[in-house]
Design a protein around this motif. Structure first.
Motif, PDB file in Angstrom:
ATOM      1  N   SER A  42       3.051  -0.227   3.510  1.00 45.43           N
ATOM      2  CA  SER A  42       2.891  -1.667   3.370  1.00 45.43           C
ATOM      3  C   SER A  42       3.199  -2.397   4.673  1.00 45.43           C
ATOM      4  O   SER A  42       3.929  -1.896   5.533  1.00 45.43           O
ATOM      5  CB  SER A  42       3.805  -2.191   2.257  1.00 45.43           C
ATOM      6  N   CYS A  67       0.855  -1.184   0.000  1.00 43.41           N
ATOM      7  CA  CYS A  67       0.000   0.000   0.000  1.00 43.41           C
ATOM      8  C   CYS A  67       0.892   1.236   0.000  1.00 43.41           C
ATOM      9  O   CYS A  67       1.397   1.650   1.036  1.00 43.41           O
ATOM     10  CB  CYS A  67      -0.930  -0.006   1.212  1.00 43.41           C
ATOM     11  N   CYS A  84      -6.684  -1.395   2.940  1.00 45.40           N
ATOM     12  CA  CYS A  84      -5.777  -0.366   3.446  1.00 45.40           C
ATOM     13  C   CYS A  84      -6.471   0.986   3.299  1.00 45.40           C
ATOM     14  O   CYS A  84      -6.739   1.434   2.184  1.00 45.40           O
ATOM     15  CB  CYS A  84      -4.466  -0.380   2.656  1.00 45.40           C
ATOM     16  N   TYR A 110      -8.354  -7.882   2.280  1.00 41.41           N
ATOM     17  CA  TYR A 110      -7.724  -6.915   3.168  1.00 41.41           C
ATOM     18  C   TYR A 110      -7.942  -5.510   2.596  1.00 41.41           C
ATOM     19  O   TYR A 110      -7.973  -5.322   1.377  1.00 41.41           O
ATOM     20  CB  TYR A 110      -6.231  -7.185   3.300  1.00 41.41           C
ATOM     21  N   TRP A 129      -5.231  -0.676   8.594  1.00 36.57           N
ATOM     22  CA  TRP A 129      -5.331  -1.961   7.908  1.00 36.57           C
ATOM     23  C   TRP A 129      -6.404  -2.809   8.582  1.00 36.57           C
ATOM     24  O   TRP A 129      -6.477  -2.869   9.812  1.00 36.57           O
ATOM     25  CB  TRP A 129      -4.012  -2.723   7.964  1.00 36.57           C
TER      26      TRP A 129
END
Length: 323
Positions: A91, A36, A107, A105, A49
């Motif tokens: 990330s 990310c 972000c 997932y 996250w």
């Protein structure tokens, strides 16, 4: 800020306001990196996250500019932040993964003054399979990548999706569809928002442009065309060259230079060896000559001066040195 993001995993999730399409899909490995990187230049305030579990989002970690970091106890022992070259790299890495880590997932990136953006990542257990590109194109580093995808479908195309495959990862580049009669909607993947342009005004011929080509742009690009009853996929393998030569030319040049260097080193070593041996022979010859020339020199001198020194009696020390 709502962003429609790629076509890989299509999930109806109650926590999302819209039907979401995934930005990036990863293959499950023992260690996975959920990438990310914020593509803009604004100030990042917070990163959050989460993992989607049914109708809920499970908190993984939160990074706040002022309040610090928080990691859920469930992920504490196997989560680490990726230390990148930029503060915009948000990330995370998960270690010791298992099948329970398969899923979606998200972000969330909150920036000032833009607001909140999100990137959706899917982790799947199956591989993507073998992808055979129909063509190969080479672009110089920092140049502009231009790819043209032209379909041969007979019916009207109502949806176009461009994806990139590289290093076990599939990323959305762009998503075009007919939203209303005579109108098309265009959305970009999270990683391509700021650095790419797609012209999909004509679904028969779609053009993709990426500014300032970099090594990370290498991979296979697929353009999917959908009509009411048929679909077509066009694949192009993109290679980024860092010099003015093609990869094969570069390989040949490297081999040639390496061979030349080895040959030069061999010649220099051989010349040095020959010169060393020659110098040794010359030195040995000089020693012999200087030694053997002592007596004749004395004989010549005495011969020249024989009338003058006919009755000369040699010094005893001198005589001893030659007895």
């Amino acid at each position: 800020m709502k962003i429609i993001i790629g076509l890989v995993f299509l999930h109806m999730i109650k926590t999302f306001e819209l039907e979401e399409i995934v930005d990036t899909t990863l293959i499950l490995r023992s260690t996975i990196t959920l990438d990310c990187k914020y593509p803009g230049n604004e100030t990042v305030i917070q990163i959050h996250w989460a993992k989607v579990n049914g109708s809920l989002e499970e908190v993984i970690c939160t990074i706040h500019r002022s309040y610090g970091n928080y990691i859920s106890p469930k992920y504490m022992s196997r989560l680490s932040y990726v230390v990148g070259n930029s503060s915009l790299d948000l990330s995370i890495t998960l270690r010791e993964t298992s099948k329970v880590d398969i899923g979606i997932y998200v972000c969330y990136v909150t920036v000032f003054p833009t607001g909140t953006m999100k990137k959706v990542i899917a982790v799947q257990g199956d591989d993507f399979g073998h992808i055979l590109p129909s063509s190969h194109q080479v672009f110089k580093k920092n140049s502009k990548i231009t790819l043209n995808f032209q379909n041969t479908l007979s019916g009207d195309v109502n949806k176009v999706i461009v994806q990139k495959f590289a290093n076990g990862k599939m990323s959305l580049v762009t998503y075009c569809k007919n939203s209303k009669p005579g109108r098309k909607s265009l959305s970009y993947g999270f990683d391509f928002i700021k650095r790419s342009f797609v012209n999909c005004s004509d679904f028969q011929n779609v053009t993709l442009k990426i500014h300032q080509a970099a090594i990370m742009d290498e991979g296979i690009y697929q353009c999917h065309f959908w009509s009411d009853d048929k679909n077509q996929t066009i694949s192009v393998n993109v290679h980024i060259q860092t010099t003015g030569l093609t990869s094969m030319s570069t390989f040949a040049l490297i081999c040639g230079v390496s061979s030349l260097v080895v040959l030069v080193i061999f010649i220099i070593a051989a010349l040095c060896l020959v010169r060393t041996r020659k110098n040794r022979k010359i030195q040995a010859k000089q020693v012999n000559v200087s030694f053997n020339s002592t007596c004749p020199q004395l004989q010549i001198d005495t011969a020249d001066k024989e009338p003058t020194y006919a009755n000369f009696t040699p010094n005893s020390s001198f005589s001893k040195s030659w007895t």
